[in-house]
Design a protein around this motif. Structure first.
Motif, PDB file in Angstrom:
ATOM      1  N   GLN A  51      74.394  21.481  37.589  1.00 27.36           N
ATOM      2  CA  GLN A  51      75.253  22.217  36.665  1.00 27.36           C
ATOM      3  C   GLN A  51      74.752  22.125  35.223  1.00 27.36           C
ATOM      4  N   GLU A  52      73.468  21.944  35.062  1.00 26.53           N
ATOM      5  CA  GLU A  52      72.912  21.731  33.731  1.00 26.53           C
ATOM      6  C   GLU A  52      73.122  22.935  32.827  1.00 26.53           C
ATOM      7  N   LYS A  53      73.140  24.147  33.375  1.00 27.00           N
ATOM      8  CA  LYS A  53      73.319  25.338  32.555  1.00 27.00           C
ATOM      9  C   LYS A  53      74.720  25.423  31.967  1.00 27.00           C
ATOM     10  N   LEU A  54      75.661  24.745  32.564  1.00 28.88           N
ATOM     11  CA  LEU A  54      77.042  24.778  32.084  1.00 28.88           C
ATOM     12  C   LEU A  54      77.298  23.746  30.993  1.00 28.88           C
ATOM     13  N   CYS A  55      76.276  22.966  30.630  1.00 29.99           N
ATOM     14  CA  CYS A  55      76.453  21.879  29.664  1.00 29.99           C
ATOM     15  C   CYS A  55      75.469  22.046  28.512  1.00 29.99           C
ATOM     16  N   HIS A  56      75.921  21.632  27.352  1.00 27.99           N
ATOM     17  CA  HIS A  56      75.059  21.589  26.178  1.00 27.99           C
ATOM     18  C   HIS A  56      74.897  20.120  25.803  1.00 27.99           C
ATOM     19  N   LEU A  57      73.818  19.488  26.343  1.00 29.55           N
ATOM     20  CA  LEU A  57      73.667  18.048  26.199  1.00 29.55           C
ATOM     21  C   LEU A  57      73.569  17.625  24.743  1.00 29.55           C
ATOM     22  N   GLU A  58      72.879  18.402  23.922  1.00 30.76           N
ATOM     23  CA  GLU A  58      72.712  18.019  22.514  1.00 30.76           C
ATOM     24  C   GLU A  58      74.045  17.971  21.790  1.00 30.76           C
ATOM     25  N   ASN A  59      74.900  18.956  22.050  1.00 31.50           N
ATOM     26  CA  ASN A  59      76.224  18.960  21.421  1.00 31.50           C
ATOM     27  C   ASN A  59      77.063  17.772  21.881  1.00 31.50           C
ATOM     28  N   LEU A  60      77.015  17.498  23.175  1.00 30.63           N
ATOM     29  CA  LEU A  60      77.811  16.397  23.715  1.00 30.63           C
ATOM     30  C   LEU A  60      77.347  15.057  23.164  1.00 30.63           C
ATOM     31  N   GLN A  61      76.042  14.861  23.095  1.00 28.92           N
ATOM     32  CA  GLN A  61      75.509  13.600  22.577  1.00 28.92           C
ATOM     33  C   GLN A  61      75.855  13.430  21.103  1.00 28.92           C
ATOM     34  N   ARG A  62      75.764  14.511  20.318  1.00 28.93           N
ATOM     35  CA  ARG A  62      76.121  14.428  18.912  1.00 28.93           C
ATOM     36  C   ARG A  62      77.615  14.153  18.741  1.00 28.93           C
ATOM     37  N   TYR A  63      78.417  14.680  19.652  1.00 23.96           N
ATOM     38  CA  TYR A  63      79.861  14.462  19.605  1.00 23.96           C
ATOM     39  C   TYR A  63      80.195  12.969  19.658  1.00 23.96           C
ATOM     40  N   TRP A  64      79.561  12.245  20.565  1.00 22.75           N
ATOM     41  CA  TRP A  64      79.871  10.828  20.723  1.00 22.75           C
ATOM     42  C   TRP A  64      79.232   9.980  19.630  1.00 22.75           C
ATOM     43  N   LEU A  65      78.085  10.381  19.129  1.00 17.05           N
ATOM     44  CA  LEU A  65      77.494   9.656  18.007  1.00 17.05           C
ATOM     45  C   LEU A  65      78.365   9.781  16.754  1.00 17.05           C
ATOM     46  N   ASN A  66      78.914  10.973  16.526  1.00 20.07           N
ATOM     47  CA  ASN A  66      79.799  11.166  15.378  1.00 20.07           C
ATOM     48  C   ASN A  66      81.132  10.454  15.571  1.00 20.07           C
ATOM     49  N   PHE A  67      81.563  10.340  16.808  1.00 20.41           N
ATOM     50  CA  PHE A  67      82.832   9.664  17.068  1.00 20.41           C
ATOM     51  C   PHE A  67      82.765   8.195  16.663  1.00 20.41           C
ATOM     52  N   GLU A  68      81.601   7.585  16.811  1.00 16.67           N
ATOM     53  CA  GLU A  68      81.434   6.191  16.409  1.00 16.67           C
ATOM     54  C   GLU A  68      81.726   6.020  14.916  1.00 16.67           C
ATOM     55  N   THR A  69      81.198   6.936  14.086  1.00 13.44           N
ATOM     56  CA  THR A  69      81.450   6.870  12.646  1.00 13.44           C
ATOM     57  C   THR A  69      82.903   7.199  12.332  1.00 13.44           C
ATOM     58  N   TYR A  70      83.445   8.205  13.008  1.00 12.83           N
ATOM     59  CA  TYR A  70      84.850   8.587  12.808  1.00 12.83           C
ATOM     60  C   TYR A  70      85.779   7.420  13.094  1.00 12.83           C
ATOM     61  N   LEU A  71      85.486   6.671  14.146  1.00 13.51           N
ATOM     62  CA  LEU A  71      86.347   5.568  14.553  1.00 13.51           C
ATOM     63  C   LEU A  71      86.405   4.489  13.471  1.00 13.51           C
ATOM     64  N   VAL A  72      85.301   4.251  12.800  1.00  9.65           N
ATOM     65  CA  VAL A  72      85.250   3.198  11.785  1.00  9.65           C
ATOM     66  C   VAL A  72      85.865   3.653  10.469  1.00  9.65           C
TER      67      VAL A  72
END
Length: 599
Positions: free
Chosen positions: A61-82
């Motif tokens: 199901q790789e075509k249904l996912c945008h891995l770069e967006n998802l990975q950036r989402y969680w990296l930004n969440f780390e900063t948001y949490l702090v």
């Protein structure tokens, strides 16, 4: 006609977007795994839906996912949490987080547990209670004093699931390569960029025994490349745990990568990252290019990963260590007997007080006794306490090792004066000068090595890259090669040359008296065997250990029983029978030369 026209205008105005209209200007994608246009949407509903992509984004199901967006989402969440979230902890099925304000003037290193399925928390330094943990050095917070008296630290443990998110190019599920337990550990201070730490942080991952073709590597997620990287990190692999040393803060993981069968095994970690290269190798050994143990470990010979040397498995290594322990324990008993016997003879035999040879024998016995004692205190004990305490133990071990070899060299020097250079060998305060060399010279070497910060935890691994032994020893390879291998090699070669000259003297004397007395050759051989133990020639067997396991066992046995041989020599030398005293054999002559006083 006005009413219908007005109704149409109102309808158009209602449908047209305008100021104050709450309708979004875009249509949010139905598939959340394509990534949110607004990456700061971190409500519980959005978090849970996005976390579902960890299992949904598989290759099929790789075509249904945008891995770069998802990975950036969680990296930004780390900063948001702090920086924005008001909660100190977060506990979900896919993520646990801990946020705390830390004083930049902390007086000691900080430890935090990373126990699976539990919220990270600050703990004391207790590795047995918390096998999964992170250590943040106090120097990290000291370097942040310009940011204010307090900084906000966030620790996140994220379960990235079996899909393709945060997998990168290194991992392939077809061959079994994966992230350990699918867990990433994120460390952040918000928008404060922490890189090139003077003292690296440590993350400890516990795990089961890994197969021989599995390469364990500490990596971080490099957002600029969208892939895993080991720059600034080094890996210390153990039997049940692996420690990652890294010089920056970000998301980390332990990667389990299958080695292709056609490639040579790389189980011994290569130097990866700038910090690892500066420290002289991966892990905490002196350039652990694939270190293998060649026991007895109390005897210095830990060799590198030479392709022509036979591989010793963990069972053999343990057997050799047990032989060394038993032999060293036996040697300590007989060395104690030698020292006691010397004291008794010194008080009961007046002439004995002025002789230098027995003093040198006893000084060698004392140094070997202390070396064996340091061995028992160092080998077989778990690494406890701080790195400073471990470094001190390694320095003590190193000192007594050098003392033992120095006194072996002094035995050879004394033998040279008495047998080879017979005339004009008087020295005032002879034994005092030898003592200064025997005890002070090693101390100066150890002090210099200590100032270079060369001592610390040291790991020995087998052919499967499994730690078979941990001890306090060298962590800097240059100091090891110079002050141990080089020093001991010089002593060995000097002793070998002296013993060769003595052998020529003994057998020349035996040939001259062969017609008068029988068995002269045998007595000469026994004399040389006794002298070889005094000058440390059994250590030369280390050169033969590459021939196979048998020579390794012989080396372990003979070197660890050196104290027993010295005691036997002492008995024969100073408690002779009447026939031996009156004998004019080569053995008696050498023995007599050993007792000549230079005071």
């Amino acid at each position: 006609m006005v009413a219908p026209r007005a109704l149409g205008v109102l309808l158009l105005l209602h449908l047209a977007p305008g100021e104050g209209d709450s309708t979004p200007k875009y249509e949010e994608p139905r598939n959340v795994c394509q990534g949110f246009p607004n990456t700061n949407s971190y409500e519980d509903f959005d978090l849970n839906r996005t976390a579902g992509c960890f299992s949904k984004c598989t290759r099929s199901q790789e075509k249904l996912c945008h891995l770069e967006n998802l990975q950036r989402y969680w990296l930004n969440f780390e900063t948001y949490l702090v920086e924005r979230n008001q909660m100190d902890t977060l506990n979900t099925s896919f993520l646990t987080a801990f946020v705390k304000s830390i004083n930049t003037n902390v007086s000691e290193d900080l430890y935090f547990s990373l126990t699976p399925s539990q919220i990270p928390k600050q703990v004391t330094k207790d590795e047995h209670q918390h096998p999964d943990r992170v250590r943040l050095p106090k120097s990290l917070f000291g370097s942040l004093k310009s940011e204010g008296p307090m900084v906000r630290l966030g620790i996140i443990v994220l379960d990235i699931g079996p899909g393709n998110v945060f997998k990168g190019s290194l991992l392939s599920r077809e061959d079994g390569s994966r992230v350990l337990n699918n867990r990433m550990v994120g460390l952040t201070l918000g928008h404060i960029n922490v890189t090139e730490l003077a003292e690296p942080l440590e993350i400890t991952f516990s795990h089961q025994y890994q197969p021989p073709n599995m390469n364990l590597s500490c990596e971080f997620w490099d957002s600029t490349k969208g892939d895993w990287s080991s720059k600034g990190c080094s890996t210390e692999v153990g039997v049940r745990r692996t420690i990652c040393h890294c010089d920056h803060l970000t998301f980390f993981a332990l990667l389990l990568v299958i080695e292709p069968p056609s490639r040579p095994s790389q189980q011994f970690q290569k130097c990866r990252g700038s910090w690892a290269r500066e420290q002289g190798g991966c892990g905490q050994g002196p350039g652990l290019w694939g270190v293998r143990a060649w026991p007895p470990i109390d005897r210095i010979l830990v060799w590198g990963n030479h392709p022509q040397r036979p591989i010793l498995d963990e069972t053999t290594v343990r057997a050799l260590i047990h032989i060394s322990q038993a032999g060293c324990g036996t040697s300590m008993i007989f060395l104690a007997f030698t020292i006691v016997l010397y004291v008794v003879l010194r008080f009961s035999w007046q002439r004995f007080k002025s002789e230098d040879a027995p003093k040198i024998h006893v000084a060698l016995s004392v140094s070997l006794f202390l070396l064996n004692l340091a061995f028992f205190l160092n080998v077989g004990q778990r690494l406890k306490g701080s790195n400073t305490a471990c470094g001190a133990r390694g320095a003590v071990f190193h000192y007594f090792l050098l003392c033992a070899f120095t006194w072996m060299g002094l035995e050879a020097f004394h033998l040279y004066l008495l047998v080879i250079k017979v005339f004009n060998t008087y020295f005032s305060h002879y034994f005092l000068k030898l003592s200064l060399v025997g005890w002070v010279l090693p101390a100066l070497i150890v002090i210099g090595t200590g100032f270079a910060n060369s001592y610390g935890p040291y790991s020995i691994r087998d052919e499967k890259n499994v730690i078979t032994l941990e001890l306090c020893w060298f962590r800097e390879k240059t100091a090891l090669y110079v002050t141990v291998y080089g020093y001991c090699l010089i002593i060995f070669l000097f002793s070998a040359v002296i013993l060769s000259l003595v052998s020529w003297k003994v057998f020349t004397l035996s040939s001259a008296t062969a017609g008068k007395e029988k068995g002269q050759h045998w007595k000469g051989v026994l004399t040389l065997l006794g002298l070889s133990c005094l000058v440390g020639l059994p250590w030369g067997l280390a050169l033969l250990t590459s021939l196979g396991q048998f020579t390794a066992y012989v080396f372990a046995l003979f070197t660890s029983l050196q104290g027993v041989f010295i005691f036997c020599w002492f008995i024969v030398l100073y408690c002779p029978s009447q026939s031996t005293v009156t004998s004019s054999s080569g053995t008696a002559r050498v023995d007599h030369a050993q007792t000549v006083s230079h005071e």
